[in-house]
Scaffold this motif. Structure first.
Motif, PDB file in Angstrom:
ATOM      1  N   THR A  55     -22.680  46.013  -5.632  1.00 51.71           N
ATOM      2  CA  THR A  55     -21.919  44.992  -6.330  1.00 51.71           C
ATOM      3  C   THR A  55     -21.226  44.085  -5.319  1.00 51.71           C
ATOM      4  O   THR A  55     -21.110  44.425  -4.135  1.00 51.71           O
ATOM      5  CB  THR A  55     -20.840  45.620  -7.239  1.00 51.71           C
ATOM      6  N   ALA A  98     -23.341  37.436  -5.134  1.00 52.80           N
ATOM      7  CA  ALA A  98     -24.458  37.778  -6.007  1.00 52.80           C
ATOM      8  C   ALA A  98     -25.744  37.147  -5.475  1.00 52.80           C
ATOM      9  O   ALA A  98     -25.739  36.063  -4.899  1.00 52.80           O
ATOM     10  CB  ALA A  98     -24.178  37.285  -7.419  1.00 52.80           C
ATOM     11  N   ILE A 124     -27.967  41.856  -6.448  1.00 50.98           N
ATOM     12  CA  ILE A 124     -26.539  42.073  -6.647  1.00 50.98           C
ATOM     13  C   ILE A 124     -26.093  41.171  -7.799  1.00 50.98           C
ATOM     14  O   ILE A 124     -26.196  39.941  -7.706  1.00 50.98           O
ATOM     15  CB  ILE A 124     -25.747  41.729  -5.376  1.00 50.98           C
ATOM     16  N   LEU A 127     -20.153  39.323 -11.108  1.00 51.04           N
ATOM     17  CA  LEU A 127     -19.106  40.046 -11.811  1.00 51.04           C
ATOM     18  C   LEU A 127     -18.575  39.210 -12.967  1.00 51.04           C
ATOM     19  O   LEU A 127     -18.667  37.980 -12.960  1.00 51.04           O
ATOM     20  CB  LEU A 127     -17.953  40.362 -10.862  1.00 51.04           C
ATOM     21  N   SER A 196     -20.013  34.618  -7.040  1.00 49.30           N
ATOM     22  CA  SER A 196     -19.694  36.017  -7.310  1.00 49.30           C
ATOM     23  C   SER A 196     -19.409  36.321  -8.769  1.00 49.30           C
ATOM     24  O   SER A 196     -19.514  37.474  -9.190  1.00 49.30           O
ATOM     25  CB  SER A 196     -18.474  36.446  -6.481  1.00 49.30           C
TER      26      SER A 196
END
Length: 205
Positions: A55, A98, A124, A127, A196
């Motif tokens: 993550t 990400a 990834i 969030l 992200s």
């Protein structure tokens, strides 16, 4: 007869030097010929790199299985803006933003085996942002103005405003509302996604 063998400099290959001699007799002198035979290092068994779930801001341990011989394993990243590889803990990955994290692992050669590599990737995910809230002005009259504001959210994405009731109110890019006519003024504020975080919205009337 056969002479000894030695290692080529800076290589994992060996050579064996062989000398064949036919002995002399009462009519002939002895005669010899010497040849070098290269003995190549073998290929390792298949090497497999396993990637962890990762993550943004988190860490995970990559591992390998397979290979042959005593050569050590090293890890690197071909996507350094997305993920990093620890310089102190072998195979420890860290998520930066990400995206697709691509990592090659290499098991080095030794005296018997060539080096071997495997590359694997993992996505990834972005969030979700922290809770995001739109606050409307306490009152708005036709022809009057009032300021909408927001709190919360995460990341660097900008905030935009829109209205689903354009005959009742108008909203500027900075959240300034203008009353047009009586009725219910409905406004949506959106904090955009970044590298992200996903986008997040809140609607109030």
């Amino acid at each position: 007869g056969v002479s000894g063998s030695s290692v080529f400099p800076n290589d994992f290959n060996y050579y064996c030097t062989i000398t064949a001699t036919k002995a002399g007799d009462s009519n002939y002198n002895a005669v010899s010929d010497t040849k070098n035979v290269t003995v190549n290092a073998a290929n390792q068994a298949p090497l497999s790199l396993m990637m962890p779930a990762l993550t943004v801001g988190g860490t995970g341990q990559a591992t390998v299985s397979g290979g042959s011989g005593t050569g050590g394993v090293s890890y690197s990243t071909s996507t350094p803006t997305v993920c990093g590889v620890s310089s102190t803990v072998q195979g420890l990955l860290n998520g930066i933003v990400a995206g697709t994290c691509s990592v090659p692992a290499t098991k080095a050669g030794d005296g018997s085996y060539n080096s071997i590599s495997d590359t694997n990737s993992i996505v990834i995910p972005k969030l979700n942002q922290a809770p995001f809230s739109l606050m409307m002005p306490t009152s708005l009259a036709p022809g009057g103005t009032g300021q909408a504001t927001v709190t919360g959210g995460s990341g660097t994405g900008g905030v935009s405003y829109s209205t689903s009731s354009p005959t009742v109110c108008d909203v500027s890019s900075t959240g300034l509302l203008t009353g047009i006519a009586g009725g219910t003024c409905s406004v949506t504020a959106t904090k955009a996604a970044d590298g992200s975080y996903n986008a997040v919205s809140d609607t109030k009337s």
